[in-house]
Design an enzyme around this catalytic site. Structure first.
Site, short mmCIF file in Angstrom:
data_model
loop_
_atom_site.label_atom_id
_atom_site.label_comp_id
_atom_site.label_asym_id
_atom_site.label_seq_id
_atom_site.Cartn_x
_atom_site.Cartn_y
_atom_site.Cartn_z
N SER A 49 0.87 -1.18 0.00
CA SER A 49 0.00 0.00 0.00
C SER A 49 0.90 1.22 0.00
O SER A 49 1.82 1.32 0.82
CB SER A 49 -0.90 -0.01 1.23
OG SER A 49 -1.86 1.03 1.13
N GLU A 50 0.67 2.15 -0.93
CA GLU A 50 1.66 3.20 -1.17
C GLU A 50 1.83 4.18 -0.01
O GLU A 50 2.78 4.95 0.03
CB GLU A 50 1.39 3.94 -2.48
CG GLU A 50 0.08 4.67 -2.56
CD GLU A 50 -0.98 3.86 -3.32
OE1 GLU A 50 -1.00 2.62 -3.16
OE2 GLU A 50 -1.78 4.48 -4.03
N ASN A 51 0.88 4.16 0.95
CA ASN A 51 1.09 5.01 2.12
C ASN A 51 2.09 4.42 3.11
O ASN A 51 2.41 5.06 4.11
CB ASN A 51 -0.24 5.30 2.82
CG ASN A 51 -0.96 4.05 3.28
OD1 ASN A 51 -1.03 3.08 2.54
ND2 ASN A 51 -1.47 4.05 4.49
N SER A 91 8.48 3.88 0.15
CA SER A 91 7.35 3.28 -0.55
C SER A 91 7.45 3.54 -2.05
O SER A 91 7.22 2.64 -2.87
CB SER A 91 6.04 3.85 -0.01
OG SER A 91 4.95 3.17 -0.58
#
Lengths: 212, 232, 212, 232
Positions: A49-51, A91
């Site tokens: 998840s890019e966060n 990320s």
């Protein structure tokens, strides 16, 4: 026709054991239901998840939600055994640097040369870019999962996108409710038809040539 | 002079009209809630806000927009932030939307003394318009520039008096990078620990990137989209 | 004349409480003996070592050495209470990004415009660059501590460097065995003379004008 | 297929003549000792070695030089590495010496999908010769390019079966960055821990940057310059 669940299940078949996968918001999130969870030997499928999560788990049990554990859609999620958290620079090193094996993204339009448009409709309200352009530009492979035509009946698979682009020449394969198709440069190549769907129907609802 | 401040007001000393401010947080997760509220009360205006989302649900940084103290925003996603949609629609705020990876990399460059970098993200899109696009080894890249700010307002889980920080889960997000890119980084920590409480290998961000620390024990910790599954 | 110890002590006076400081190899390392150690309130002086320490302590007690705790000179060291370890990218973010308040470096030559040459002698054996160029280019302030003249008697403070440069226009102040001098653009300005040293002696041993 | 390998030989599968290899370690500190020794035994030659120091005191990577299996080196410091001095003097190895910050930033760019970046380091020196120098906001910067490799051989303190890593003290140095910049990153870990043994906030490098892990419990841990002070 493939149901949404069948599309998700079909997409899951594209994923190798041990793969790192990012699922875009909307339809792609359904794919998670068909993926093997990470295993103690490091196998299974690892969701990014890019966060800042590698090893994102399912939604928490009622009452277990933690406001400080969310996904890129800002929904409460969990972290699997062996998962890790990191800052956004790490990320996007992961994403842009080709360390995500596969991103499964939604689309407004996909062109026959693999251009992707999935962040803005001309004249529509701007929702923003988020991680979409980095995922599209950086993932090792991009799979699109989308309805074959838009709500207004217009083809989403086109010769050339006229919506604002997310990235050029990045999409590899598209899974729609009608078929599984590969981007072929001069059109789309049908890999698989959904049950009771004819090649003629696909041809009719596609805004680009269907090639062999 | 100690980095540890007695109040959020003291931690914002020197903030003035026209300041550029980076605010950590992914939506409302990981926000420096008390510092954000204190800026809204402070009186400084014409601010440049650098934040992924600029608030949501009328909360967090959305309050700055409603108060009219923001002149310019650099962000990556608007989504359901109706306050920001309204400000964009009436033209009261100059909003620049950029890709999230480029957003954080520009700040990382600013903090690392790098003037600019070539990224593949945005090539062939509106993002590359007006920017240099150059080919390296057969692929096109767009030149993006470093981003710095006067202040970074971030939340950490633990801080020691030198400013060594640890973050908690996805509340980390942009915060450690913003800390490197601002002249004055102000940290709102859940817990102020003694020097030495953090093992050298457990520090997420070394203290040289932090100028001020203030302990705030209570946080609202807003959930934007509560999702759960039934217990089996 | 200042002894080496007096030079180091004089350099230590340039450092503010709470400062982050990198000491180059050679003479600059002596400065550590005159610096206040980090204090529980975050004050004192925090030594940075470019291989990945903030809060470098003195050499270990005999028998306490840890082969995996070294400084940039590859000597065994310790880590102070509150010190941290990190990767080299973070270390040079710190250095090149201006998060080191002061670097105290040795020099082969310093020019009147602040150019620094401290990594290679023409025709000499190449020892390498290491962190020297990043420290010189990125630190908030550069203080040089060096003998006033080279072993062969030639001035080290010159109008223009003829040794390979480390960085251009970066040196602020120079502490030598004869004096403390500031880089002045059109020469060097004497801030302080060492005991029993005359301005004429400094003038004679400097390869650039001494200005007011 | 599991990332965990039974032997260092198995962990080097696919290594062949002409390969480019990044080796972690600051001098002899933090070296993947067993992997370095295994490459020397392997038979692959004409290697490009990317390492800060390329060994010292005839140990570590110096053995590769003595064996004549290295054709090219990118490093930052030679110092007292007499093996490297000798190889440079007789011209048997093509050696490129670059600034340490540029060295790690080039690898970081390679790992992060960035093609190049503008750094102030080296402007006005031999390092900038033949490279683009450009002014941004009144200061000059030199364009440096990304650096990638076929293999990264690194040492970690702890690894789990997915390849999540923790490093120990200054043995960390370049290793996590090299891991991002190589096609195949091979980790020699002191301790192989079970999945879940590392808290999500305690992972120094997430497993997606690691392809192979091999446990090696014994290390020589050479001290290059022993310095101590007497007990008080």
């Amino acid at each position: 026709m493939f149901s949404k669940q069948q599309m998700a299940e079909r997409a899951a078949q594209e994923i190798d054991d041990g793969a790192v996968v990012n699922l875009g918001i909307g339809l792609p999130t359904l794919v998670a239901d068909y993926l093997p969870a990470p295993t103690p030997d490091g196998g299974g499928v690892w969701l990014q998840s890019e966060n800042g999560i590698l090893g994102m788990g399912p939604f928490p049990y009622e009452g277990d939600e933690d406001p400080q554990i969310i996904n890129a859609g800002k929904q409460t999620v969990t972290i699997v055994t062996g998962g890790s958290c990191f800052d956004s620079a790490t990320s996007f090193t992961m994403i842009r640097g080709g360390h995500v094996d596969l991103s499964i993204l939604g689309a407004m339009q996909v062109s026959q040369s693999g251009d992707l448009a999935n962040w803005a409709i001309p004249g529509g309200r701007v929702m923003g870019i988020g991680g979409a352009m980095d995922l599209a530009a950086g993932s090792k492979r991009i799979l699109v999962i989308t309805s074959h035509v838009a709500k207004d009946g217009k083809p989403k698979l086109v010769a050339e996108c006229d919506f604002p682009l997310t990235a050029k020449g990045v999409v590899d394969r598209v899974i729609t409710d009608l078929a599984v198709l590969d981007v072929a440069g001069d059109g789309f190549r049908v890999v698989e038809l959904a049950p009771e769907v004819t090649l003629d129907e696909v041809r009719e609802k596609t805004g680009a040539p269907i090639v062999d | 002079m100690s980095k540890v401040k007695a109040s959020v007001a003291e931690a914002l000393e020197g903030l003035s009209d026209g300041a550029s401010i980076m605010c950590g947080g992914f939506g409302l997760c990981g926000n420096a809630e008390a510092l954000i509220a204190a800026v809204a009360e402070h009186g400084a205006k014409d601010l440049t806000l650098i934040s992924n989302n600029a608030g949501n649900l009328g909360k967090g940084l959305a309050v700055w927009l409603e108060k009219g103290i923001v002149g310019k925003i650099i962000c990556t996603y608007v989504g359901t932030n109706e306050t920001l949609h309204a400000a964009m629609a009436d033209g009261s705020i100059d909003v620049t939307i950029i890709p999230q990876g480029t957003f954080v990399e520009r700040m990382r460059a600013g903090g690392a003394g790098i003037a600019g970098f070539y990224t593949p993200t945005g090539v062939g899109t509106v993002v590359a318009e007006g920017k240099e696009v150059r080919e390296f080894d057969g692929r096109e890249y767009v030149l993006e520039r470093a981003l710095k700010a006067d202040f970074a307002l971030i939340r950490a889980h633990q801080a020691d008096p030198f400013g060594n920080l640890r973050f908690y889960r996805t509340a980390r997000n942009f915060s450690p990078i913003m800390a490197t890119a601002a002249t004055t980084t102000v940290v709102e920590c859940d817990e102020l620990v003694t020097l030495g409480a953090l093992d050298p290998d457990d520090v997420h961000l070394p203290g040289s990137f932090v100028q001020r620390v203030v302990q705030v024990t209570e946080h609202e910790n807003v959930i934007e989209y509560l999702k759960t599954r039934p217990r089996p």
